[in-house]
Design an enzyme around this catalytic site. Structure first.
Site, PDB file in Angstrom:
ATOM      1  CD  GLU A   1     -20.811   2.130  -4.345  1.00 43.33           C
ATOM      2  OE1 GLU A   1     -21.879   1.634  -5.370  1.00 43.33           O
ATOM      3  OE2 GLU A   1     -19.687   1.877  -4.478  1.00 43.33           O
TER       4      GLU A   1
ATOM      5  CD  GLU B   1     -17.521  -0.891  -2.702  1.00 43.39           C
ATOM      6  OE1 GLU B   1     -17.420  -0.656  -3.949  1.00 43.39           O
ATOM      7  OE2 GLU B   1     -18.366  -1.252  -1.783  1.00 43.39           O
TER       8      GLU B   1
HETATM    9  O1  IFM Z   1     -19.382  -4.055  -7.275  1.00 37.16           O
HETATM   10  C1  IFM Z   1     -19.718  -2.904  -7.246  1.00 37.16           C
HETATM   11  C2  IFM Z   1     -20.253  -2.903  -5.602  1.00 37.16           C
HETATM   12  O2  IFM Z   1     -21.353  -3.718  -5.641  1.00 37.16           O
HETATM   13  C3  IFM Z   1     -20.443  -1.281  -5.266  1.00 37.16           C
HETATM   14  N1  IFM Z   1     -19.390  -0.708  -5.666  1.00 37.16           N
HETATM   15  C4  IFM Z   1     -18.990  -0.634  -6.732  1.00 37.16           C
HETATM   16  C5  IFM Z   1     -18.463  -2.133  -7.216  1.00 37.16           C
HETATM   17  C6  IFM Z   1     -17.949  -2.158  -8.598  1.00 37.16           C
HETATM   18  O3  IFM Z   1     -18.959  -1.666  -9.598  1.00 37.16           O
END
Ligand code: IFM
Length: 438
Positions: free
Chosen positions: A167, A352
């Site tokens: 990210e 994710e």
């Molecule tokens: O917990 C986070 C993760 O570290 C990175 N992506 C989003 C998730 C939820 O906010």
């Protein structure tokens, strides 16, 4: 959940994801200080000043947690290595105990028939490097390449896939412009330099891993759909700027060798000298693209502010525990747009997706099962429209440290009691296991 594996393309992989600092327990095993430790120790940054010192104590409960991953029937486990656990000062000295831990993790996955998907950086920068300016410093690509070499030399022969940086928007913008994540800066020059150095570091890491014979290398970007708060041209333009900063800057650099014009309007004066020459490194060829997706924002023009001159408009329900709108269409739209405009035939993984919910250990998390079902349908729609989606990984295996929001926001398929550290699989875990295990 009314799915079977046959409802997805051949070879489609399902998995679960976590990250090092959020679960391991950073105080254990000789890990060095990170900028998250000092960020969390500073009043006003993190709910109740919580940090990752103990987290889920995954460091000592590795086998139990690997059994949970096996139990749900996951094909892939996406995890990260902690730079400060491997190299406590960020450069030079290697902490053998830290590398041994990840070695056991990878072997434990393979013994259970699960493919290890490695992320090299998921936000806990060694403090010694933060002291030197962290991602703002033009030496970051060199430091990151050295760290990559240490990890890849030890684990690379057994890793299924690897991505350098989780990210980039969060590492760059959220942390240097919004100030919501470590190092908590609110500085446009720091932001521009960090965002560019992140991409150069990404490219260098890809080159190092390739040089060591590793394959199946990718990038993981988070994307948030942006909808104009109204039809007014200023709101439409504001939403476009938001989209450019959040969603198009990093994939633009990676796949087009350019940054969007709407971002250049604000950041160009602050980029490091010679930034235009770095795209050959940034564009080191990739084998797949990862999209992390959770929600959308409604964006309005902010008349009283300089660039980027936008603000979030009120959300419209239904919302998750994070107050994030549930908007599965955004996932479909990102998967199709990413393929159409950036990555072509390259496999795309949803690296994710998931929701926070105020779960208890003994109540079914029906909201999460519904959220996952809706987003899996969105994946199916994207596939039907031709997007080459090859996998879907749930965030997260278990409740964990949600950064500046501490331990209250529960994203897990497995409930964690943060007093006793007992793990209890939730209803959503069982629902996925039912069809993932076949
Ligand atoms: O917990 C986070 C993760 O570290 C990175 N992506 C989003 C998730 C939820 O906010």
């Amino acid at each position: 959940m009314q799915f079977t594996r046959a409802d997805f393309p051949d070879g489609f992989r399902f998995g679960v994801a976590t990250s090092a600092y959020q679960i391991e327990g950073h105080q254990f095993g000789g890990a060095g200080q990170t900028h998250w430790d000092s960020f969390a120790a500073t009043p006003g940054n993190v709910v109740r000043f919580e940090d990752g010192a103990r987290a889920c104590d995954h460091y000592h409960r590795l086998d139990e947690d690997l059994d949970l991953i096996k139990g749900i029937g996951a094909d892939v486990y996406r995890f990260s290595t902690s730079w400060a656990r491997v190299m406590p000062e960020g450069t030079d000295r290697v902490n053998a105990e830290g590398l041994d831990f990840y070695d056991r993790l990878v072997d434990g996955l393979l013994e259970r028939g699960i493919s290890p998907a490695l992320t090299l950086y998921h936000w806990e920068l060694p403090q010694a490097l933060a002291d030197k300016g962290g991602w703002r410093n033009a030496d970051m690509p060199d430091w990151f390449a050295d760290y990559t070499e240490v990890v890849a030399s030890r684990l690379g022969d057994r890793i299924w896939s690897a991505a350098p940086i989780n990210e980039p928007w969060c590492v760059g913008w959220l942390s240097h412009f919004d100030g919501h994540h470590a190092p908590g800066l609110r500085d446009i020059r720091a932001t521009a330099r960090a965002m560019h150095h992140i991409l150069v570091s990404h490219g260098r890491a890809i080159q190092v891993m390739k040089g060591l014979g590793m394959g199946n290398l990718g990038a993981v970007c988070n994307m948030e759909w942006s909808t104009p708060a109204s039809d007014a041209p200023e709101d439409v333009a504001a939403a476009t700027r938001y989209d450019a900063i959040y969603n198009r800057f990093f994939v633009g650099g990676l796949f087009k060798g350019e940054y969007p014009a709407e971002v250049m309007e604000g950041l160009e004066p602050y980029l490091p000298t010679g930034w235009q020459d770095d795209f050959a490194t940034i564009q080191s060829p990739l084998d797949w693209m990862g999209v992390n997706y959770y929600t959308r924002k409604r964006i309005a023009h902010r008349p009283d502010a300089p660039w980027p001159a936008y603000q979030e408009a009120p959300t419209q329900g239904p919302l998750t525990q994070m107050d994030w709108e549930i908007h599965p269409d955004g996932l479909k739209d990102f998967l199709t747009r990413t393929a159409r405009e950036y990555t072509g035939d390259l496999p795309i993984y949803v690296t994710e997706n998931g929701m926070a919910n105020p779960d208890t250990h003994n109540q079914p998390d029906t909201a999460r099962s519904n959220y996952l079902t809706a987003h899996l349908k969105a994946v199916q729609e994207a596939v039907a429209e031709g997007a080459p989606v090859a996998g879907y990984f749930v965030w997260s295996l278990m409740d964990n440290y949600e950064w500046s929001l501490g331990y209250e926001k529960r994203f897990g398929l497995v409930h964690v009691d943060f007093e006793t550290l007992a793990r209890t699989p939730k209803a959503s875990y069982h629902a996925l296991a039912e069809w993932w295990r076949g």
